[in-house]
Structure formats: C-alpha cells, structure tokens
Design an enzyme around this catalytic site. Structure first.
Site, PDB file in Angstrom:
ATOM      1  N   ASP A   7      14.149  -2.269   9.717  1.00  0.00           N
ATOM      2  CA  ASP A   7      13.244  -1.738  11.011  1.00  0.00           C
ATOM      3  C   ASP A   7      13.792  -0.352  10.165  1.00  0.00           C
ATOM      4  O   ASP A   7      14.337  -0.068   9.485  1.00  0.00           O
ATOM      5  CB  ASP A   7      14.363  -1.409  12.250  1.00  0.00           C
ATOM      6  CG  ASP A   7      13.690  -0.568  12.975  1.00  0.00           C
ATOM      7  OD1 ASP A   7      11.917  -0.785  13.155  1.00  0.00           O
ATOM      8  OD2 ASP A   7      13.877   0.423  13.996  1.00  0.00           O
ATOM      9  N   SER A   8      12.520   0.854  10.753  1.00  0.00           N
ATOM     10  CA  SER A   8      12.818   1.804   9.997  1.00  0.00           C
ATOM     11  C   SER A   8      14.109   2.769  10.349  1.00  0.00           C
ATOM     12  O   SER A   8      13.855   3.471   9.119  1.00  0.00           O
ATOM     13  CB  SER A   8      11.357   2.801  10.786  1.00  0.00           C
ATOM     14  OG  SER A   8      11.369   3.039  12.623  1.00  0.00           O
ATOM     15  N   CYS A  70      10.740  -3.968  13.545  1.00  0.00           N
ATOM     16  CA  CYS A  70       9.760  -3.613  13.925  1.00  0.00           C
ATOM     17  C   CYS A  70       8.317  -3.185  13.773  1.00  0.00           C
ATOM     18  O   CYS A  70       7.462  -3.921  13.261  1.00  0.00           O
ATOM     19  CB  CYS A  70       9.451  -1.962  12.757  1.00  0.00           C
ATOM     20  SG  CYS A  70       8.631  -0.348  12.646  1.00  0.00           S
ATOM     21  N   GLU A 151      17.452   7.555  17.893  1.00  0.00           N
ATOM     22  CA  GLU A 151      17.934   7.967  16.434  1.00  0.00           C
ATOM     23  C   GLU A 151      19.068   8.848  16.728  1.00  0.00           C
ATOM     24  O   GLU A 151      19.495   9.242  16.127  1.00  0.00           O
ATOM     25  CB  GLU A 151      16.503   8.279  15.666  1.00  0.00           C
ATOM     26  CG  GLU A 151      16.407   7.169  14.620  1.00  0.00           C
ATOM     27  CD  GLU A 151      16.749   6.225  14.670  1.00  0.00           C
ATOM     28  OE1 GLU A 151      17.385   6.647  13.763  1.00  0.00           O
ATOM     29  OE2 GLU A 151      16.085   4.675  14.682  1.00  0.00           O
ATOM     30  N   CYS A 183       7.981  -1.170  20.909  1.00  0.00           N
ATOM     31  CA  CYS A 183       8.314  -0.442  20.116  1.00  0.00           C
ATOM     32  C   CYS A 183      10.026  -0.972  20.045  1.00  0.00           C
ATOM     33  O   CYS A 183      10.560  -0.593  21.315  1.00  0.00           O
ATOM     34  CB  CYS A 183       8.509   1.235  20.019  1.00  0.00           C
ATOM     35  SG  CYS A 183       9.275   2.149  18.603  1.00  0.00           S
ATOM     36  N   HIS A 185      12.776   0.573  19.296  1.00  0.00           N
ATOM     37  CA  HIS A 185      13.619   1.015  19.960  1.00  0.00           C
ATOM     38  C   HIS A 185      13.738   1.919  21.024  1.00  0.00           C
ATOM     39  O   HIS A 185      14.681   1.620  21.838  1.00  0.00           O
ATOM     40  CB  HIS A 185      12.913   2.760  18.853  1.00  0.00           C
ATOM     41  CG  HIS A 185      13.966   3.069  17.787  1.00  0.00           C
ATOM     42  ND1 HIS A 185      12.656   2.579  17.092  1.00  0.00           N
ATOM     43  CD2 HIS A 185      14.108   3.975  17.244  1.00  0.00           C
ATOM     44  CE1 HIS A 185      13.653   2.741  15.192  1.00  0.00           C
ATOM     45  NE2 HIS A 185      14.604   3.814  15.746  1.00  0.00           N
TER      46      HIS A 185
HETATM   47  N1  DGL Z   1      11.214   0.408  16.166  1.00  0.00           N
HETATM   48  C1  DGL Z   1       9.871   0.697  15.533  1.00  0.00           C
HETATM   49  C2  DGL Z   1       9.114   0.002  16.028  1.00  0.00           C
HETATM   50  O1  DGL Z   1       8.814  -0.802  16.447  1.00  0.00           O
HETATM   51  C3  DGL Z   1       9.523   2.433  14.726  1.00  0.00           C
HETATM   52  C4  DGL Z   1      10.043   3.278  15.269  1.00  0.00           C
HETATM   53  C5  DGL Z   1       9.415   4.350  14.367  1.00  0.00           C
HETATM   54  O2  DGL Z   1       9.516   4.428  12.969  1.00  0.00           O
HETATM   55  O3  DGL Z   1       8.412   5.308  14.675  1.00  0.00           O
HETATM   56  O4  DGL Z   1       7.565   0.385  16.053  1.00  0.00           O
END
Ligand code: DGL
Length: 260
Positions: A7-8, A70, A151, A183, A185
C-alpha cells in the site's frame, strides 16, 4: 512461503487484518511507500511508477502471491503489474456491488481518493454495477484529508470527527444509507464514521480480498503440489521511508499483531 502486501502507507494494514483473520498461519511481508504517501493526489504516471517499484521490492522476497492493498494503485497500475509479476496479483476496488445489495434508500455513497474516482477502472466498475442495479444511485466524494489522519495516527480525535463529518454530510444529505469505503485507509476511521453517520451500512472490502487470496493460494498449492501455510505467522514491515515510524503506527492500528 510468504505473501506480499503493498500500500502507499499504513492503510493496507486493514487488509492485512482481514487476511490474518482468515489465514492466521500465513506469513506476510508488508511494504508501505511511506516516502510517497498519499497517492490520491498524484498523477497516474507517478502512481504507476511507484507501484511498479514497490511491487518489485516485494517480489525480491520470493512471495507466492502479491496483494495490492490500495484502491488507488489498483486503479492505475494493476494491469501493468500483472503483465510482469510471476505470481498471482490481487487488487482491491471499491465495493460498489455489495453497496448496491445493502442499500434500502437506493442511494450509495462512495468515499475514495480523487485518483481512484478519476480512473478509467472506476468508471468501468460503475458502469458494470449500474447495468446490474439500474435502480441504485451512486454518489461519490473524494475524502479530503482522511489518509493523512490515519498516517498520523489521529484516528479517533476531534479533528478526525470533523474531517469525516465534512465528507460524509453531503452523502447523507443526498440520501445515502450505505457508505462504501473505497480506500484501505478508511476502515481505520470507522469510529468517526459511525459517530457521524449512525445506522448507516459501511462496506469495506478487506474480507473479500482475503477470501479471494485464500482461493488463489488453494489453486496455486494444488497446481504446484506444495503445502499452504507456514509455522511462523508474523508480519514483517518494510517501507520506502521511516520503518520504525510505520511499526509504531502498525502497533496502534493492529494492536494484536506481532511485527518484526
Ligand atoms: N490506501 C490507498 C487506497 O486504498 C491509498 C491512499 C493514498 O495514498 O492516497 O486508495
């Protein structure tokens, strides 16, 4: 053998939680592109390039499957990664179909990054889902600031509640009774979402990804006649930035998971 999860940032740990719930014996190496998070406001080219580099890092571990945990990276790069990765690659997309199945009001709110919502892959998913459920209306919103909240570990704070309220209120005003978390997150903001939108159905895709991974691992094990599962099931964390910081965040987000 281990599997790789990418993931990012720390968001993919919500998918790790679902994988560990279903496959507790599975060893996982997790790579977070913490030097480049967030992806949601980056260009398609940057997301593609970073995703390829990070997936290549995970492939150095001799993984037997790769999960792109992600939505943003999946939307922009999964086809490219699948074209060269020598292992099954599983991605994640906003759960529009489960959202359509869950709604009673006929309006589903979709929360995702700007890059995911602008992607061709999302437009195709929306078109397919509309074909199957033409009576359902999807209202999308790019959830500004949510990734940064996770984050920085500010997941159940007054600022988290305020930020979540700003994104969720227009969806509720549009009649949404179901919110799709597009997302990885966002599940970590569930407390704030439930406080702002009590009684609303919340759709997350981690458990579906875990089931798909289990299915692919069973198929691969049958094909190569190797046993699935490993005795040591710890989570190994790696990143392009400060891995100690990632480990501290992971300890907060997944308190029951031992990392190394
Ligand atoms: N966790 C991410 C997603 O599912 C990316 C969030 C990001 O880095 O902007 O899209």
């Amino acid at each position: 053998m281990t599997i790789g999860v990418f993931d990012s940032g720390a968001g993919g740990l919500s998918v790790v939680a679902a994988i560990r719930a279903l496959l507790p014996e599975q060893e996982i190496v997790y790579f977070a592109d913490t030097a480049f998070v967030p992806y949601g406001s980056r260009s398609d080219g940057e997301i593609l390039e970073r995703t390829r580099l990070c997936c290549a890092r995970l492939l150095e571990h001799d993984i037997r499957a790769l999960v792109i945990a992600c939505n943003t990276a999946t939307a922009n790069a999964i086809d490219a990664v699948r074209a060269w990765a020598p292992v099954p690659v599983i991605g994640v997309e906003p759960g529009l179909k489960p959202g359509a199945a869950a709604t009673r009001s006929g309006v589903v709110g979709v929360l995702a990054t700007a890059a995911t919502l602008a992607s061709r892959r999302y437009a195709e998913l929306l078109r397919r889902t509309r074909d199957e459920a033409p009576e359902v209306r999807f209202v999308a919103h790019a959830a500004e600031g949510w990734v940064e909240l996770v984050e920085s570990g500010r997941i159940d704070t007054p600022v988290a509640h305020e930020t979540v309220r700003a994104s969720v209120t227009p969806l509720l005003q549009a009649g949404a009774d179901t919110l799709v978390l597009g997302c990885t997150h966002y599940p970590f903001l569930r407390c704030a979402i439930e406080a702002v939108a009590p009684g609303v159905a919340i759709i997350e895709t981690g458990p579906a990804i875990a089931r798909e991974l289990a299915r692919r691992l069973r198929t691969a094990a049958r094909d190569s006649d190797t046993a699935a599962g490993a005795p040591a099931a710890r989570l190994r964390l790696e990143s392009s930035g400060d891995t100690n910081r990632l480990a501290a965040l992971a300890a907060r987000l997944l308190p029951e998971t031992e990392t190394k």
